[in-house]
Design a protein around this motif. Structure first.
Motif, PDB file in Angstrom:
ATOM      1  N   PRO A 144     -44.165   3.788   2.153  1.00 52.76           N
ATOM      2  CA  PRO A 144     -44.271   4.930   3.169  1.00 52.76           C
ATOM      3  C   PRO A 144     -43.359   5.018   4.108  1.00 52.76           C
ATOM      4  CG  PRO A 144     -46.396   3.702   2.834  1.00 52.76           C
ATOM      5  CD  PRO A 144     -45.297   2.933   2.123  1.00 52.76           C
ATOM      6  N   THR A 204     -40.383   2.217  -3.641  1.00 52.07           N
ATOM      7  CA  THR A 204     -40.796   3.171  -2.650  1.00 52.07           C
ATOM      8  C   THR A 204     -41.989   2.817  -1.966  1.00 52.07           C
ATOM      9  OG1 THR A 204     -40.265   4.825  -4.419  1.00 52.07           O
ATOM     10  CG2 THR A 204     -41.597   5.791  -2.614  1.00 52.07           C
ATOM     11  N   ILE A 208     -48.518  16.196   4.202  1.00 52.01           N
ATOM     12  CA  ILE A 208     -48.110  15.981   2.785  1.00 52.01           C
ATOM     13  C   ILE A 208     -47.524  14.508   3.178  1.00 52.01           C
ATOM     14  CG2 ILE A 208     -45.719  16.682   3.129  1.00 52.01           C
ATOM     15  CD1 ILE A 208     -45.622  17.191   0.073  1.00 52.01           C
ATOM     16  N   THR A 209     -47.508  13.569   2.012  1.00 52.44           N
ATOM     17  CA  THR A 209     -47.450  12.137   2.362  1.00 52.44           C
ATOM     18  C   THR A 209     -45.838  12.136   2.147  1.00 52.44           C
ATOM     19  OG1 THR A 209     -49.353  11.546   1.084  1.00 52.44           O
ATOM     20  CG2 THR A 209     -47.479   9.988   1.303  1.00 52.44           C
ATOM     21  N   ALA A 210     -45.017  11.143   3.238  1.00 49.70           N
ATOM     22  CA  ALA A 210     -43.787  11.155   3.154  1.00 49.70           C
ATOM     23  C   ALA A 210     -43.289   9.478   2.818  1.00 49.70           C
ATOM     24  CB  ALA A 210     -43.108  11.429   4.645  1.00 49.70           C
ATOM     25  N   LEU A 211     -42.558   9.492   1.877  1.00 46.01           N
ATOM     26  CA  LEU A 211     -42.163   8.179   1.153  1.00 46.01           C
ATOM     27  C   LEU A 211     -40.523   8.047   1.568  1.00 46.01           C
ATOM     28  CD1 LEU A 211     -44.361   8.396  -1.920  1.00 46.01           C
ATOM     29  CD2 LEU A 211     -44.835   7.351   0.107  1.00 46.01           C
ATOM     30  N   THR A 265     -40.223  12.621  -0.850  1.00 44.42           N
ATOM     31  CA  THR A 265     -39.752  11.196  -0.904  1.00 44.42           C
ATOM     32  C   THR A 265     -38.067  11.393  -0.471  1.00 44.42           C
ATOM     33  OG1 THR A 265     -41.026  10.736  -2.849  1.00 44.42           O
ATOM     34  CG2 THR A 265     -39.180   9.283  -2.322  1.00 44.42           C
ATOM     35  N   ARG A 301     -52.581  16.666  -1.194  1.00 45.19           N
ATOM     36  CA  ARG A 301     -52.932  15.352  -1.326  1.00 45.19           C
ATOM     37  C   ARG A 301     -52.453  14.867  -2.751  1.00 45.19           C
ATOM     38  NH1 ARG A 301     -58.031  17.617   0.079  1.00 45.19           N
ATOM     39  NH2 ARG A 301     -58.682  17.391  -2.297  1.00 45.19           N
ATOM     40  N   CYS A 308     -49.346  15.817  -3.567  1.00 39.93           N
ATOM     41  CA  CYS A 308     -47.818  15.730  -3.639  1.00 39.93           C
ATOM     42  C   CYS A 308     -47.404  14.899  -2.514  1.00 39.93           C
ATOM     43  CB  CYS A 308     -47.800  17.337  -3.363  1.00 39.93           C
ATOM     44  SG  CYS A 308     -48.239  18.734  -4.274  1.00 39.93           S
ATOM     45  N   ASN A 309     -46.090  14.665  -2.508  1.00 40.26           N
ATOM     46  CA  ASN A 309     -45.378  13.903  -1.761  1.00 40.26           C
ATOM     47  C   ASN A 309     -43.941  14.331  -1.474  1.00 40.26           C
ATOM     48  OD1 ASN A 309     -43.310  11.924  -3.067  1.00 40.26           O
ATOM     49  ND2 ASN A 309     -45.533  11.796  -4.119  1.00 40.26           N
ATOM     50  N   SER A 356     -44.692  16.137   7.099  1.00 45.24           N
ATOM     51  CA  SER A 356     -45.795  15.331   7.109  1.00 45.24           C
ATOM     52  C   SER A 356     -46.804  15.689   8.077  1.00 45.24           C
ATOM     53  CB  SER A 356     -45.714  13.682   6.969  1.00 45.24           C
ATOM     54  OG  SER A 356     -46.777  12.982   6.921  1.00 45.24           O
TER      55      SER A 356
END
Length: 231
Positions: free
Chosen positions: A178, A176, A164-167, A118, A113, A115-116, A159
């Motif tokens: 989503p 930046t 994991i969040t993808a940006l 990008t 949570r 981390c992401n 993701s």
């Protein structure tokens, strides 16, 4: 239709692997740098072997010197080749492993949570994108995957698989946002907008390691001169 690992772009599968436990992991940038230096060390090592062979044919006393140099360079190359770094996604966490062999020790760990991944532009090459892994707001590693859609597809795959969040830092650069998907489950590609008079920020490139080639050339020249003077 959801993308399967085998359907990812080859550049994505080169950087994203699975361990024996089925966990996905990214190969760290430091591992690639170590391997580059390992390969570079083979250049003067090969030259030393050639010089040792020449010395043997000429029956002089330099053969053992060049064999020792070659042995040292081979040892350095093997050490660098054995260095590993990976970022493992497992159990809702991202673990940073670094050390020797296939099972290096853990150096740090973060909740997924925090981390992401990008997608950011590669300005040095004027094309393609990095996939950058961030933890607690800091860049941990990045990999050159391919074009925007190929890099975004890998980010969305991670993701989906590990949460994991993808940006996206390309479409509305420098903002930046989503990373979006189309109805066809493909990343939406929009040509990056440019702000007048602005440039993308460049934070270094592995290609800067090319400076080592003049060093190896100089080392080879010095070995040749040393042999000539002693002869």
């Amino acid at each position: 239709m959801e993308t399967q690992y085998s359907e990812l772009y080859w550049g994505a599968r080169y950087h994203l692997k699975q361990d024996p436990n089925g966990n996905y992991y990214l190969i760290g940038m430091h591992q690639k740098i170590w391997k580059v230096f390992g390969f570079i060390a083979l250049v003067p090592m090969s030259a030393s072997i050639v010089m040792a062979f020449v010395s043997l044919m000429e029956s002089d006393n330099q053969m053992y010197f060049f064999l020792i140099v070659a042995a040292v360079l081979l040892l350095i190359s093997l050490i660098l080749m054995r260095r590993t770094e990976r970022f493992v996604f497992s159990g809702g966490r991202v673990s940073h492993l670094r050390g020797w062999g296939k099972t290096p020790p853990e150096k740090a760990s973060w909740s997924v949570r925090d981390c992401n991944v990008t997608v950011i532009p590669i300005v040095a090459h004027k094309s393609g994108c990095w996939l950058q892994l961030n933890a607690d707001g800091k860049s941990m590693t990045r990999n050159s995957i391919g074009q925007f859609d190929q890099t975004a597809e890998m980010a969305l795959f991670l993701s989906k698989e590990v949460g994991i969040t993808a940006l996206d830092n390309v479409t509305d650069w420098p903002e930046t946002r989503p990373l979006e998907m189309t109805a066809a489950s493909k990343p939406r590609y929009v040509k990056p907008s440019r702000i007048e008079g602005a440039e993308f920020e460049v934070q270094g490139s592995i290609w800067r390691l090319l400076w080592i080639f003049p060093f190896t050339l100089t080392l080879g020249t010095m070995l040749f001169v040393f042999n000539w003077v002693q002869g």
